[in-house]
Design a protein around this motif. Structure first.
Motif, mmCIF file in Angstrom:
data_model
loop_
_atom_site.group_PDB
_atom_site.id
_atom_site.type_symbol
_atom_site.label_atom_id
_atom_site.label_comp_id
_atom_site.label_asym_id
_atom_site.label_seq_id
_atom_site.Cartn_x
_atom_site.Cartn_y
_atom_site.Cartn_z
ATOM 1 N N ARG A 5 -6.320 8.766 2.107
ATOM 2 C CA ARG A 5 -5.278 7.921 1.495
ATOM 3 C C ARG A 5 -4.855 8.421 0.107
ATOM 4 N N ALA B 80 -2.527 4.538 4.130
ATOM 5 C CA ALA B 80 -3.502 3.789 4.925
ATOM 6 C C ALA B 80 -4.482 4.765 5.561
ATOM 7 N N ASP C 283 -5.681 -0.062 1.283
ATOM 8 C CA ASP C 283 -4.829 -0.858 2.168
ATOM 9 C C ASP C 283 -5.602 -1.947 2.897
ATOM 10 N N SER D 288 0.856 -1.192 0.000
ATOM 11 C CA SER D 288 0.000 0.000 0.000
ATOM 12 C C SER D 288 0.884 1.231 0.000
ATOM 13 N N HIS E 86 -7.443 -4.277 -0.699
ATOM 14 C CA HIS E 86 -6.749 -4.291 -2.003
ATOM 15 C C HIS E 86 -7.708 -4.593 -3.161
#
Ligand SMILES: Cc1ncc(COP(=O)(O)O)c(C=O)c1O
Length: 355
Positions: A255, A189, A225, A186, A228
């Motif tokens: 994010r 987050a 995150d 990622s 996915h």
């Protein structure tokens, strides 16, 4: 010796210029720097007198907190020169505001608008001859701020340096890129710093991007995150997808960077009668759309490349090709936005700022 040039900025001019060493017809991206830089230090709880000085290395104490705790943020913007030699910025206040959003999240001092905008404009006037005019070229502007304050203690620094440096640049990417939809790593987050232009966000991208390159892809499509399953950004760009004749992008969040190109493209597309949707997009929706032929285009959007077309994507071990369309939304919108930026068209949205 430094001389006062304006009321507010101390200016020390370079003794000689490097401009004649530069081949303006063969500029790469961000690797040639102009003669001067803008510098402003934050010390003793306040911003000190801003300076413009010859572009030069910066010397720091080894205990400076930038080296240990990564308090470092930046912006990316461009200046353009038109046929009449007038210089323009594109939505500069948006970059300024975003720099302060990043500063706040990294526990760094926010900077006054006057320092940033006046410093930038004064430096641009000095470096005007460095603004390239070839198609796809511009003067890339890199404002950045980092912790100069000393100490191995893990706490915010008490001193910072804001620098604005310029790089005359050619086009960012050449050609279409093949991307890998990331299933493991990622870039950001929930509750993290993904919405900020924090240096560490980019450091964290390099390793997974290298793994994707080793597999034959040029870039990574980041996913959320948590699961996915949902696409979020295309490398260091916002992502756009065209399904049939609808242009989609995903909502910004803590994010995802609130890109200035992204929101400009959305506004232009809507004004041009292109149907747009801002909603979450599952990677599996792209797979289905690629399989049934409704996935027409994908592209990244950001200041550097403006629009970076994607030729295909890999997901869960399978590769999907996108059609090679003649007239793409990506090309059309790129031309619209760059025509506004470079004063080749009207600016109905009031985005262009003459310097
Ligand atoms: C992570 C990320 N997303 C998106 C963008 C695009 O933002 P902008 O259009 O403001 O350049 C950038 C580049 O600035 C970026 O670093």
């Amino acid at each position: 010796m430094a001389t006062i040039y304006t009321e507010d900025i101390l200016i020390e001019k370079a003794k000689t210029s490097k401009i004649n060493d530069v081949d303006f017809n063969n500029l790469s991206f961000g690797s040639t720097y102009t003669d001067h830089m803008f510098v402003c230090d934050y010390e003793n709880g306040k911003w000190q007198t801003p300076k413009i000085m010859p572009y030069q290395p910066i010397s720091l104490d080894p205990s400076s907190k930038i080296f240990h705790y990564g308090q470092s943020i930046f912006e990316g913007m461009k200046a353009y020169k038109d046929a009449a030699d007038d210089v323009f910025l594109f939505r500069p206040l948006d970059n300024f505001n975003r720099m302060n959003i990043s500063a706040k999240r990294l526990a760094m001092p926010e900077m006054p608008e006057a320092y940033f905008i006046n410093g930038l404009k004064t430096l641009l006037k000095i470096e005007k001859d460095w603004i390239p005019t070839a198609e796809g070229s511009a003067l890339y502007i890199r404002p950045f701020m980092f912790a100069t304050g000393k100490g191995f203690h893990a706490s915010p620094a008490d001193a910072y340096k804001l620098v604005i440096a310029f790089a005359p640049s050619g086009p960012y990417f050449s050609g279409k890129v093949n991307v890998l939809i990331e299933e493991k790593y990622s870039r950001s987050a929930n509750g993290g710093v993904g919405f900020a232009k924090a240096g560490g966000n980019y450091a964290g991208q390099f390793y997974p991007t290298q793994l994707a390159k080793d597999k034959g892809y040029q870039q990574v499509i980041w996913t959320d995150d948590n699961t996915h399953e949902y696409i979020e950004e295309a490398g260091a760009m916002n992502i756009f997808v065209r399904i049939n004749d609808t242009l989609l992008t995903v909502p910004t969040s803590d994010r995802i960077l609130d890109g200035i190109t992204r929101k400009s493209i959305l506004t232009i597309a809507e004004a041009e009668g292109i149907k747009t949707e801002v909603r979450k997009i599952k990677a599996t929706e792209l797979v289905e759309a690629a399989e049934n032929g409704s996935l027409k285009e994908m592209f990244g959007a950001g200041t550097a490349a403006v629009v970076s077309p994607i030729s295909g994507f890999g997901y869960k071990g399978k590769d999907f090709e996108l059609p090679a369309l003649e007239n793409t939304f990506g090309q059309f919108l790129k031309k619209k936005i760059t025509d506004i930026q470079t004063n080749k068209s009207e600016d109905p949205f009031g985005w262009r700022v003459k310097v």
